[in-house]
Design a protein around this motif. Structure first.
Motif, PDB file in Angstrom:
ATOM      1  N   UNK A 156       0.845  -0.928   0.034  1.00  0.00           N
ATOM      2  CA  UNK A 156       0.136  -0.354  -0.229  1.00  0.00           C
ATOM      3  C   UNK A 156       1.039   1.507   0.053  1.00  0.00           C
ATOM      4  N   UNK A 157       1.833   1.224   0.220  1.00  0.00           N
ATOM      5  CA  UNK A 157       3.300   2.634   0.229  1.00  0.00           C
ATOM      6  C   UNK A 157       4.045   2.652  -1.114  1.00  0.00           C
ATOM      7  N   UNK A 158       3.559   3.298  -1.645  1.00  0.00           N
ATOM      8  CA  UNK A 158       4.614   4.335  -3.164  1.00  0.00           C
ATOM      9  C   UNK A 158       6.140   4.154  -2.712  1.00  0.00           C
ATOM     10  N   UNK A 159       6.440   4.120  -1.808  1.00  0.00           N
ATOM     11  CA  UNK A 159       7.819   3.744  -1.291  1.00  0.00           C
ATOM     12  C   UNK A 159       8.508   2.306  -1.691  1.00  0.00           C
ATOM     13  N   UNK A 160       7.903   1.644  -0.895  1.00  0.00           N
ATOM     14  CA  UNK A 160       8.052   0.067  -1.586  1.00  0.00           C
ATOM     15  C   UNK A 160       7.967  -0.725  -2.583  1.00  0.00           C
ATOM     16  N   UNK A 161       6.373   0.689  -3.257  1.00  0.00           N
ATOM     17  CA  UNK A 161       6.355  -0.248  -4.649  1.00  0.00           C
ATOM     18  C   UNK A 161       7.513   0.552  -5.978  1.00  0.00           C
ATOM     19  N   UNK A 162       8.166   2.160  -5.790  1.00  0.00           N
ATOM     20  CA  UNK A 162       9.568   2.150  -5.573  1.00  0.00           C
ATOM     21  C   UNK A 162      10.458   1.022  -6.061  1.00  0.00           C
ATOM     22  N   UNK A 163      10.474   0.114  -5.242  1.00  0.00           N
ATOM     23  CA  UNK A 163      11.409  -0.321  -4.815  1.00  0.00           C
ATOM     24  C   UNK A 163      11.363  -1.563  -6.225  1.00  0.00           C
ATOM     25  N   UNK A 164      10.937  -1.696  -6.742  1.00  0.00           N
ATOM     26  CA  UNK A 164       9.885  -2.637  -7.745  1.00  0.00           C
ATOM     27  C   UNK A 164       9.605  -2.051  -9.003  1.00  0.00           C
ATOM     28  N   UNK A 173      -6.299  -1.206   1.617  1.00  0.00           N
ATOM     29  CA  UNK A 173      -6.216  -1.642   2.944  1.00  0.00           C
ATOM     30  C   UNK A 173      -4.568  -2.609   1.332  1.00  0.00           C
ATOM     31  N   UNK A 174      -4.106  -3.526   2.654  1.00  0.00           N
ATOM     32  CA  UNK A 174      -3.293  -5.230   2.024  1.00  0.00           C
ATOM     33  C   UNK A 174      -3.902  -5.437   1.424  1.00  0.00           C
ATOM     34  N   UNK A 175      -5.278  -6.008   1.859  1.00  0.00           N
ATOM     35  CA  UNK A 175      -5.906  -7.134   0.569  1.00  0.00           C
ATOM     36  C   UNK A 175      -6.466  -7.206  -0.033  1.00  0.00           C
ATOM     37  N   UNK A 176      -6.901  -5.202  -0.794  1.00  0.00           N
ATOM     38  CA  UNK A 176      -6.702  -5.601  -2.127  1.00  0.00           C
ATOM     39  C   UNK A 176      -5.719  -4.768  -2.534  1.00  0.00           C
ATOM     40  N   UNK A 177      -4.661  -4.273  -2.091  1.00  0.00           N
ATOM     41  CA  UNK A 177      -3.627  -4.438  -2.790  1.00  0.00           C
ATOM     42  C   UNK A 177      -2.908  -6.246  -3.733  1.00  0.00           C
ATOM     43  N   UNK A 227      -2.104  -0.876 -11.652  1.00  0.00           N
ATOM     44  CA  UNK A 227      -3.189  -0.013 -11.275  1.00  0.00           C
ATOM     45  C   UNK A 227      -2.826   0.103  -9.718  1.00  0.00           C
ATOM     46  N   UNK A 228      -1.536   0.098  -9.037  1.00  0.00           N
ATOM     47  CA  UNK A 228      -1.671  -0.013  -7.781  1.00  0.00           C
ATOM     48  C   UNK A 228      -1.198   1.521  -7.167  1.00  0.00           C
ATOM     49  N   UNK A 229      -0.582   1.831  -8.707  1.00  0.00           N
ATOM     50  CA  UNK A 229      -0.517   3.191  -8.262  1.00  0.00           C
ATOM     51  C   UNK A 229      -1.594   4.109  -8.347  1.00  0.00           C
ATOM     52  N   UNK A 230      -2.374   4.540  -9.067  1.00  0.00           N
ATOM     53  CA  UNK A 230      -3.523   4.665  -8.753  1.00  0.00           C
ATOM     54  C   UNK A 230      -4.591   5.049  -7.763  1.00  0.00           C
ATOM     55  N   UNK A 231      -3.541   4.148  -6.603  1.00  0.00           N
ATOM     56  CA  UNK A 231      -4.740   3.951  -5.157  1.00  0.00           C
ATOM     57  C   UNK A 231      -4.655   4.426  -4.507  1.00  0.00           C
ATOM     58  N   UNK A 232      -4.913   5.650  -3.921  1.00  0.00           N
ATOM     59  CA  UNK A 232      -4.140   6.113  -2.662  1.00  0.00           C
ATOM     60  C   UNK A 232      -3.956   5.633  -1.647  1.00  0.00           C
TER      61      UNK A 232
END
Length: 623
Positions: free
Chosen positions: A463-471, A489-493, A479-484
């Motif tokens: 759910x965190x942008x900083x973590x997505x940036x690592x991959x 939630x972790x389940x949705x992500x 699509x996770x980038x489009x969700x604030x």
């Protein structure tokens, strides 16, 4: 030359050396040989890469542990574990140092040299009692920052006590206060619980003269030195710009730094407090458990006997206890299943408790010897007997805690992580859920360079942008980038990430993920302690892959190791549960012999599941 060497040897304090070397020797004997559960794998990865660990970052602990990774023996995890053993031994030395200092002017008998010898023995006994206490010992044999905080706590306490004595002699030593402030600021880089000691430190200063609070210049300098120590926190944004292997929160900006430092990534809804929960929270601070009831009595004797002469030091100690309980119990209001995490926060107070136990030992010894002539007390048998009696308490504590704290065969986390990696297909992605399921994997892949073909994703961080940036290769256009973050939630992500990855590569989930979220839309194929998701709508029942069990290392769950923490027990139970699940699937599919063998293996790993195993066998008419 010989005269100068003789003088040097006379100045060497053998008791001080023993207060450090005896704990270190025992800690090394019981040291974990590799990564362990909880935060271990994450800490080691941060230290190895000089990165940022989980909130609040631990920059001092990271930099303290880094030189130990250059040792020429053992794996990186073992070397970092040595770093913690050294810091815990230093904390034991601090107990000796403080105890002897507080007793240096105390008279046991008219012979001052004799009195000093037994003051040193009492300091050694107190240091060893602290060394073998359950809490410190548990922290000493694998990577933990709390022994380092405890050592720094004791050093500040010593600086303020010596400042007070110089003040009584008419000599101002503000440098002691400035150095203490610097150490406090520096200690925030090991753990923020150092702030719980600040009221005690303030009392040690202001109880001498309340007007000192109005000295603006000295107060400004104290704050400045504290900020100089606090500058260790700059490690996080500076290293974040270099993209280290572990870069929790990516604190390169002020907002992200404060997000990490203020622990905003761990929102916990406080539970409704009741008397049972309040008592459970208060019981996290447990002196009898650490030092036995005899130790608690000695502590009370020491406080009572020295209250007149060391009143302000004792009030500071009691103030530290009250403030810690008010914040940890009153403010945090920790949920019952997380209280065990707060037990480590009391380590600095246990250190000071050991000091007063040393004072209690000296008091009892003085009462026992006061009616004997000095000539008799100087005899070797009397000295030897008194010394042995002083070591009874630490010896008893050591005997009580040795078996449960002996981790020299603790390969549970290492084997659990390597077995997980052996379960995965080439080029797969694995989604984990709990920290203990993820952190050892981070260490093995990032530090030991195992299975670098895999992507290991930690579900709570999706759910965190900083973590997505690592991959970027996985989530550059996700699509996770489009969700604030605040609405996700972790389940949705997790479901979105799985849907994106499963079309192009094998996707696996670990045991915790499997039982944290339903995956009805996917088929499941069990491979040991992992599960492969199959994009077929979940309509086909697949037999488990039994061949993977032959690839597993079994040290982690078949040894007779005495050490069992919460997640070690869970890991062993996961092995058994997975074999029981495999056995039930095989029985459902008609493979009776193979199913019974898997169930038998489950009962052998975790005997507490034997009743459930018998029920499953009976349900399918198998033996």
């Amino acid at each position: 030359m010989r005269a100068s060497q003789s003088a040097i040897f006379r100045r060497i304090d053998p008791f001080a050396i023993l207060s450090f070397t005896i704990p270190l020797a025992v800690y090394l004997l019981t040291l974990a040989p590799s990564v362990t559960f909880f935060d271990s794998g994450e800490f080691i990865t941060a230290i190895h890469s000089l990165g940022t660990a989980h909130s609040p970052g631990y920059p001092l602990f990271v930099n303290y542990g880094k030189p130990f990774t250059w040792l020429p023996f053992g794996n990186i995890a073992f070397r970092v574990n040595i770093a913690t053993a050294v810091s815990a031994s230093a904390a034991c030395f601090a107990v000796y140092f403080l105890t002897h200092y507080l007793l240096k002017r105390e008279e046991l008998v008219p012979d001052l040299r004799f009195s000093d010898t037994f003051a040193r023995l009492c300091g050694l006994a107190a240091a060893l009692a602290f060394a073998f206490s359950a809490r410190l010992w548990l922290q000493s044999n694998h990577d933990k920052p709390y022994p380092l905080v405890a050592f720094m706590t004791a050093m500040v306490f010593y600086l303020l006590v010596t400042w007070r004595e110089r003040y009584d002699e008419g000599e101002m030593r503000p440098s002691h206060i400035y150095l203490g402030a610097f150490i406090c600021g520096l200690a925030t880089g090991a753990h923020q619980t150092i702030v719980l000691m600040l009221p005690a430190y303030a009392w040690l200063i202001l109880s001498k003269n309340w007007r000192l609070a109005a000295r603006v210049k000295e107060l400004a300098l104290t704050v400045a030195f504290g900020l100089m120590g606090f500058a260790i926190q700059l490690h996080m944004p500076i290293r974040a710009m270099r993209n280290p292997l572990l870069n929790w929160g990516d604190p390169r900006t002020l907002d992200l730094f404060l997000w990490n430092f203020l622990r905003k990534g761990y929102p916990v809804e406080p539970p409704d407090r009741n008397l049972a929960l309040a008592w459970q929270q208060l019981s996290a601070f447990n002196l009898p458990r650490e030092f036995t009831w005899v130790g608690l009595v000695l502590l009370l004797v020491g406080i009572g006997a020295f209250f007149t002469r060391r009143r302000d030091e004792i009030i500071a100690y009691l103030l530290a206890i009250v403030c810690s309980l008010l914040v940890i119990v009153g403010y945090f209001n920790t949920p019952g299943d997380l209280i065990f995490l707060t037990e480590e926060f009391f380590t600095p107070i246990y250190l000071l408790s050991a000091v007063f136990i040393g004072l209690g030992l000296f008091t009892l010894l003085r009462l026992a010897l006061r009616n004997n002539p000095v000539e008799k007390l100087r005899t070797v048998p009397i000295k030897l007997m008194a010394g042995l009696l002083l070591l009874v308490l630490p010896s008893a504590i050591c005997a009580m805690n040795y078996y449960e704290n002996d981790q020299h065969e603790n390969y549970v986390a290492f084997d659990y992580a390597t077995n997980t990696l052996r379960s995965l297909s080439p080029g797969a992605v694995l989604f984990t859920w709990g920290d203990s399921g993820a952190f050892p994997l981070w260490y093995l892949q990032g530090v030991e360079r195992m299975r670098e073909d895999l992507d290991l994703l930690h579900t709570p961080h999706l759910v965190f942008d900083w973590y997505l940036d690592a991959f970027p290769h996985l989530f550059g256009r996700s699509v996770l980038r489009t969700m604030p973050e605040r609405r996700q939630s972790s389940e949705v992500a997790l479901k979105l990430a799985v849907a994106e990855q499963i079309v192009s590569r094998p996707v696996f989930i670990d045991f915790s993920t499997r039982y944290s979220l339903p995956f009805a839309e996917y088929g499941l194929k069990q491979r040991g302690i992992c599960y492969q998701l199959i994009n077929d709508g979940g309509s086909v029942l697949r037999p488990p892959d039994l061949a993977v069990w032959r690839l597993y290392a079994s040290r982690g769950y078949t040894s007779q190791m005495g050490f069992r923490d919460l997640d070690t027990g869970k890991a062993i139970l996961i092995y058994a549960s997975c074999r029981m699940e495999a056995g039930e699937i095989l029985l459902r599919m008609g493979y009776r012999q193979q199913g019974a063998e898997e169930l038998s293996a489950a009962a052998a790993i975790a005997p507490e599941l034997r009743a459930q195993v018998e029920q499953v066998l009976a349900a399918y008419g198998a033996r």
